[in-house]
Scaffold this active site. Structure first.
Site, mmCIF file in Angstrom:
data_model
loop_
_atom_site.group_PDB
_atom_site.id
_atom_site.type_symbol
_atom_site.label_atom_id
_atom_site.label_comp_id
_atom_site.label_asym_id
_atom_site.label_seq_id
_atom_site.Cartn_x
_atom_site.Cartn_y
_atom_site.Cartn_z
ATOM 1 N N GLY A 267 0.820 -1.212 0.000
ATOM 2 C CA GLY A 267 0.000 0.000 0.000
ATOM 3 C C GLY A 267 0.849 1.255 0.000
ATOM 4 N N ALA A 268 1.802 1.309 0.909
ATOM 5 C CA ALA A 268 2.651 2.489 1.009
ATOM 6 C C ALA A 268 3.817 2.195 1.931
ATOM 7 C CB ALA A 268 1.859 3.669 1.548
ATOM 8 N N ASN A 271 9.412 5.446 4.365
ATOM 9 C CA ASN A 271 10.785 5.938 4.317
ATOM 10 C C ASN A 271 10.879 7.342 4.919
ATOM 11 O OD1 ASN A 271 11.256 3.724 2.350
ATOM 12 N ND2 ASN A 271 9.998 5.042 1.056
ATOM 13 N N HIS A 303 -1.228 6.396 8.547
ATOM 14 C CA HIS A 303 -0.381 5.276 8.971
ATOM 15 C C HIS A 303 1.100 5.560 8.688
ATOM 16 C CE1 HIS A 303 0.462 0.908 9.602
ATOM 17 N NE2 HIS A 303 1.432 1.165 8.729
ATOM 18 N N GLU A 304 1.408 5.918 7.463
ATOM 19 C CA GLU A 304 2.830 6.120 7.126
ATOM 20 C C GLU A 304 3.393 7.323 7.866
ATOM 21 O OE1 GLU A 304 3.823 3.536 5.922
ATOM 22 O OE2 GLU A 304 2.044 2.760 4.903
ATOM 23 N N HIS A 307 4.279 6.383 11.432
ATOM 24 C CA HIS A 307 5.511 5.602 11.560
ATOM 25 C C HIS A 307 6.711 6.481 11.871
ATOM 26 C CE1 HIS A 307 4.772 1.404 10.840
ATOM 27 N NE2 HIS A 307 4.331 1.537 9.608
ATOM 28 N N GLU A 326 4.297 -2.187 13.384
ATOM 29 C CA GLU A 326 3.090 -2.273 12.546
ATOM 30 C C GLU A 326 1.812 -2.372 13.381
ATOM 31 O OE1 GLU A 326 3.100 -1.286 9.700
ATOM 32 O OE2 GLU A 326 5.139 -1.587 8.955
HETATM 33 N N1 BES Z 1 6.048 -0.627 6.226
HETATM 34 C C1 BES Z 1 4.861 -0.942 5.505
HETATM 35 C C2 BES Z 1 5.033 -1.137 4.052
HETATM 36 C C3 BES Z 1 5.825 -2.298 3.559
HETATM 37 C C4 BES Z 1 5.916 -3.477 4.210
HETATM 38 C C5 BES Z 1 6.439 -2.209 2.376
HETATM 39 C C6 BES Z 1 6.645 -4.521 3.694
HETATM 40 C C7 BES Z 1 7.175 -3.251 1.872
HETATM 41 C C8 BES Z 1 7.275 -4.416 2.522
HETATM 42 C C9 BES Z 1 3.823 0.160 5.650
HETATM 43 O O1 BES Z 1 3.956 0.971 6.732
HETATM 44 C C10 BES Z 1 2.505 -0.516 5.757
HETATM 45 O O2 BES Z 1 2.283 -1.136 6.755
HETATM 46 N N2 BES Z 1 1.672 -0.428 4.745
HETATM 47 C C11 BES Z 1 0.415 -1.096 4.660
HETATM 48 C C12 BES Z 1 -0.729 -0.154 4.754
HETATM 49 C C13 BES Z 1 -1.094 0.175 6.148
HETATM 50 C C14 BES Z 1 -2.178 1.219 6.198
HETATM 51 C C15 BES Z 1 -1.522 -1.014 6.961
HETATM 52 C C16 BES Z 1 0.396 -1.761 3.306
HETATM 53 O O3 BES Z 1 1.238 -1.422 2.488
HETATM 54 O O4 BES Z 1 -0.436 -2.634 3.110
HETATM 55 ZN ZN ZN Z 2 3.161 0.160 8.500
#
Ligand code: BES
Ligand code: ZN
Length: 879
Positions: A267-268, A271, A303-304, A307, A326
């Site tokens: 999703g995102a 960084n 969310h991002e 972090h 997370e």
């Molecule tokens: N850190 C993750 C993204 C991530 C994880 C990218 C593993 C690559 C490999 C990010 O903070 C995240 O948790 N994203 C979620 C969305 C969130 C709203 C739960 C996602 O990408 O699904």
């Molecule tokens: Zn996350």
């Protein structure tokens, strides 16, 4: 070779400290799509000052090593050893400056991990272990380093050059080239490194933090998307303000960048100061994005951003601790959404999601505690368990300690650990110490997998006016863990009189009477609670606000459920009562269907729906949630052996029955809500659209449905209403569906995000014809198996949200899907592994389907050079 390919299990208990400090990294990129050259310089200082030398071990994957030097001396291949993903320099001196030069090939990178190409621009994805695809480095989260990054590239092809932190300089070079230098003052693990290079447009705004820091906010997108960034920007500003107000956390740099890409596995990504987002979670305009998309954007942007403190300033010691950042950050984004929108609606959606995605995971071959003990491929552990169940564990701290106590714990956590890479134990200790409570037993939630079951029985003694609730907790053995312990379970309870009045609760063991909810703590396997002065047999309102992530068993009668639906003060309990009623009605018809008996619609469900539909005071979005029938997958989880066709037929029967019996009420409510007002983004407007479209989905099963759908499609000024209408027409197999879909296609064929919706509407259609449709759609010019959003929309939806299509009795759905997993594995192992998990529940089906699925799993497992990602999933499933 990747860890995964060798199929090696990595254990949490084998953690060892990295022996070196690497305080700073100077890194230089000469950027090109075909070839990028990376030069890195870093100083290694031995932590143990009594030693004079030690091996230096670096990680790297698919790097073409051009040169390597140690303290100024060029090393030859005899001076170091490359093995698998590591490079070892033996006996390096206690102070060692390492310089490396490597070449990488972004345009050939289809795994979307490391440095890769999206459209015409380059970008990186480093979590969890992508930095090792960029340069040799100790690629583990407990090595925290400051970075200075210099990017050099052709200025016309890559006018924008971004990395983490503040811009420290830039200039033009000969031959139409230019450079930009970025410096991030905060030490960070390599997984938070990012760079972006390309021709992007931007939306800029500002935020002034509470202490007066002016932060420049920029959202970078491809130029044609510039008019779709406003909502994301607004969400970012709201998130920054909210984190100050609710968590007392302020942003720490002068710049915050978000870049949107169409090619992203997740999703995102958070960084430091350079978030990279799947464009799905940035771009929105009323005519292109649904209300759910708008809410998703707000949540993911939040969310991002969150972090930055929970993840970046304090990070994870190793990847086993993933839920530390997370679970906590999901909890924070849930609270943000709850504070911005409707708390009750948000809560119900979160619970629905937990039950339909995490519960099956916890009961299947991938079952693991929120802090796993081992893995083959860490990318397979970004799971609903680590995320969604992890967030409910954080929510339980909050329930136990209260908002003030929870915030005290957070404050101590940051005081102790800012700038460190820590563990879930450290988080628990901060919460316990700040509140002077012992949470040791609570800590079992981190190590025990499986969904606890709480069986509740009750007894009322009219003579003594005592009412006793008896609770028994058990956690069934899971695939990964046989013996289970009793957990600490917060049990929020209320009691209603038959007329719906809330009864004061006074425990026999003392304490004053409380009106409303009482929070009890279950710590043993078996516990009894006796309430006194209870004037009549009450209706128990159990686990209010879903105070623990457990399966709740209590033999509610239809009358009791009706009382809760009408009168309970707790939105979760009300909603859950309606879901229970619908669920038992559907499962009962499913049984009748299996026995060849005629199905029938029960009066109590009709009555409940009549009440819900006539409720003019409740939030319309809550009513919509209550009337959304449990989905087929969730129903399947309730059966011993899944009856795919029976569930589908029974759910359809109940839906059609409700529609036909209540069509007058549905039509009335629909007409009220379909008020011709122009689109608005407010949460009130979204709630009204939600209920309106639930009414439409029922009305579509009546004679007037098709014309209502067609009229809504014609007059719609927003994607929510448009999609509800077209999807409805498709599902009832209307003669109008074909034109609706093809008009939609001609309008949006050049728009990747909207085309995702077009694929979904077709892939989700139940029945045996859909497989061929999916095959045909794979040939569509808008489809690409290299693009994760397309894969999710077509192949993900077909395999996971279309049970009657995927589980076709002849096995054609399985064979097709296995082919896709194999095809994907050669391109993008992470995506292939996610798709492979569609087979995870294979043992729950009838013998014929079991055999067919097993054959496909075995076929996948036998593929030569299968990635560790897919191999872990299918081998677990087969075991
Ligand atoms: N850190 C993750 C993204 C991530 C994880 C990218 C593993 C690559 C490999 C990010 O903070 C995240 O948790 N994203 C979620 C969305 C969130 C709203 C739960 C996602 O990408 O699904
Ligand atoms: Zn996350």
């Amino acid at each position: 070779m990747k860890d995964g390919i060798s199929g090696k299990l990595i254990y949490r208990k084998n953690y060892t400290d990295y022996p070196w400090n690497v305080d700073h990294l100077e890194i230089y990129f000469d950027i090109g799509s075909e070839n990028t050259t990376v030069r890195a310089e870093m100083e290694f200082l031995l932590k143990d000052t009594t030693k004079t030398s030690q091996d230096i071990v670096l990680n790297g994957v698919d790097l073409q090593l051009l040169s390597l030097s140690l303290n100024g001396d060029l090393l030859s291949s005899a001076d170091y050893a490359v093995e698998g993903e590591t490079l070892t320099i033996p006996n390096a001196p206690a102070s060692s400056v390492i310089k490396t030069e490597v070449r990488i090939h972004p345009a050939n990178n289809s795994a979307l991990e490391g440095l890769y190409l999206s459209g015409t621009f380059l970008l990186t994805q480093c979590e969890a272990q992508g930095f090792r695809k960029i340069t040799w480095f100790p690629d583990r989260p407990d090595v925290m380093t400051t970075y200075r990054v210099t990017l050099e590239a052709d200025k016309s092809e890559f006018p924008i050059l971004l990395s983490n932190g503040n811009q420290k300089g830039s200039g033009d070079l000969a031959g139409g080239r230019h450079w930009v230098c970025w410096e991030d003052p905060f030490p960070k693990p390599s997984y938070l490194f990012a760079l972006v290079a390309g021709d992007l447009a931007l939306l800029e705004d500002h935020f002034t933090t509470r202490s007066g820091r002016d932060v420049v906010l920029r959202i970078y997108v491809e130029a044609e998307n510039l008019d779709r960034c406003e909502h994301a920007m607004e969400s970012l500003i709201n998130a920054m303000r909210w984190d100050e107000e609710r968590f007392n956390l302020e942003y720490d740099l002068d710049i915050y960048h978000i870049v949107a890409t169409n090619d992203f596995n997740m999703g995102a990504m958070e960084n430091k100061s350079l978030n990279i987002f799947n464009s799905k979670y940035v771009l929105a305009r009323p005519d292109t994005a649904t209300d759910a998309d708008y809410q998703g954007i707000e949540g993911v942007i939040g969310h991002e951003y969150f972090h930055n403190w929970t993840g970046n300033r304090v990070t994870c010691r190793d990847w086993f601790e993933l839920t530390l950042k997370e679970g906590l950050t999901v909890f924070r984004d849930e609270e943000f959404s709850a504070d911005m929108q409707s708390r009750a609606v948000k809560r119900i959606r979160v619970i629905r999601d937990l039950r339909s995605r995490q519960f099956p995971e916890d009961d299947g071959p991938m079952s693991h505690p929120i802090r796993p003990d081992h893995y083959v491929e860490i990318n397979n552990f970004y799971t609903a368990t680590v995320y969604q169940k992890g967030a409910t564990i954080i929510r339980m701290y909050h329930t136990l300690l209260g908002e003030a106590g929870f915030q005290k714990g957070m404050k101590l956590y940051f005081e102790r650990h800012d700038g460190q890479a820590v563990t879930c134990d450290d988080f628990l200790a901060a919460m316990a110490d700040a509140n002077d409570v012992n949470l040791d037993r609570f800590g079992r939630w981190y190590s025990q997998s499986g969904t606890p079951q709480v069986h509740i029985s009750d007894h009322y003694d009219a003579a003594t006016q005592e009412y006793t609730l008896t609770l028994e907790q058990t956690t069934p053995a899971t695939h990964d863990q046989k013996n289970k312990q009793a957990l600490v379970i917060p049990f929020a309870v209320g009691l209603l009189a038959a007329d719906g009045r809330e009864l004061p609760l006074q425990l026999k063991t003392g304490q004053d009477a409380v009106k409303g909810t009482r929070l009890l703590l279950m710590e043993e396997k078996h516990q009894e609670y006796t309430f006194i002065n209870i004037p009549e047999l009450p209706v128990p309102s159990l686990f209010r606000d879903y105070s623990a992530p457990v399966k709740i068993f209590y033999p509610y009668t239809p009358e009791q459920l009706a009382t809760l639906i009408t009168h309970d003060s707790d939105a979760f309990v009300k909603w859950d009562a309606a879901q229970r009623m619908a669920q038992s009605a559907i499962l009962e018809q499913c049984q009748r269907h299996a026995k060849g008996l005629a199905m029938r619609l029960d009066e109590s469900l009709l009555k409940a729906f009549r009440g819900i539909l006539s409720d003019r005071s409740a939030d319309p979005a809550l009513l919509a949630e209550a009337m959304n029938l449990p989905d087929e997958d969730y129903l399947a989880e309730q059966m011993e052996v899944v009856d795919v066709d029976g569930i589908h037929a029974a759910r359809r029967f109940i839906k059609e029955g409700l529609a036909s019996e209540l069509k007058v009420l549905f039509a009335e409510r629909y007409a009220e809500l379909n008020d011709g007002q122009p689109y608005r983004k407010s949460s009130r407007a979204m709630a009204r659209r939600a209920l309106k479209n639930v009414c439409l989905s029922y009305l579509l099963d009546t004679e007037t449905g098709e014309s209502l759908g067609a009229a809504q499609l014609k007059s719609s000024d927003n994607m929510t209403d448009t999609l509800a209408a077209i999807q409805g027409l498709v599902l009832i197999d209307s003669a109008l569906a074909g034109t609706a879909l093809s008009d939609f296609e001609s309008e949006w064929r050049a728009d990747p995000l909207v085309m995702d919706k077009w694929f979904i509407m077709q892939a989700i259609k139940p029945g045996l014809g859909t497989l061929n449709k999916v095959r045909e759609l794979m040939q569509h010019e808008a489809f690409s198996i290299q693009n994760p959003n397309k894969v999710r929309s077509l192949l993900g939806v077909f395999s996971m949200l279309n049970p009657t299509g995927f589980h076709a009795a002849d096995g054609s759905g399985y064979a097709f899907h296995a082919d896709r997993v194999i095809e994907l594995d050669g391109l993008n192992p992470q995506m292939a592994a996610r798709m492979a998990s569609a087979f995870n529940r294979w043992k729950r089906y009838d013998e014929d389907r079991k055999a067919l699925m097993k054959t496909q799993l075995q076929r996948i497992a036998a593929v030569k050079n299968l990635s560790g990602d897919v191999s872990e999933i299918v081998n677990n499933a087969l075991r």
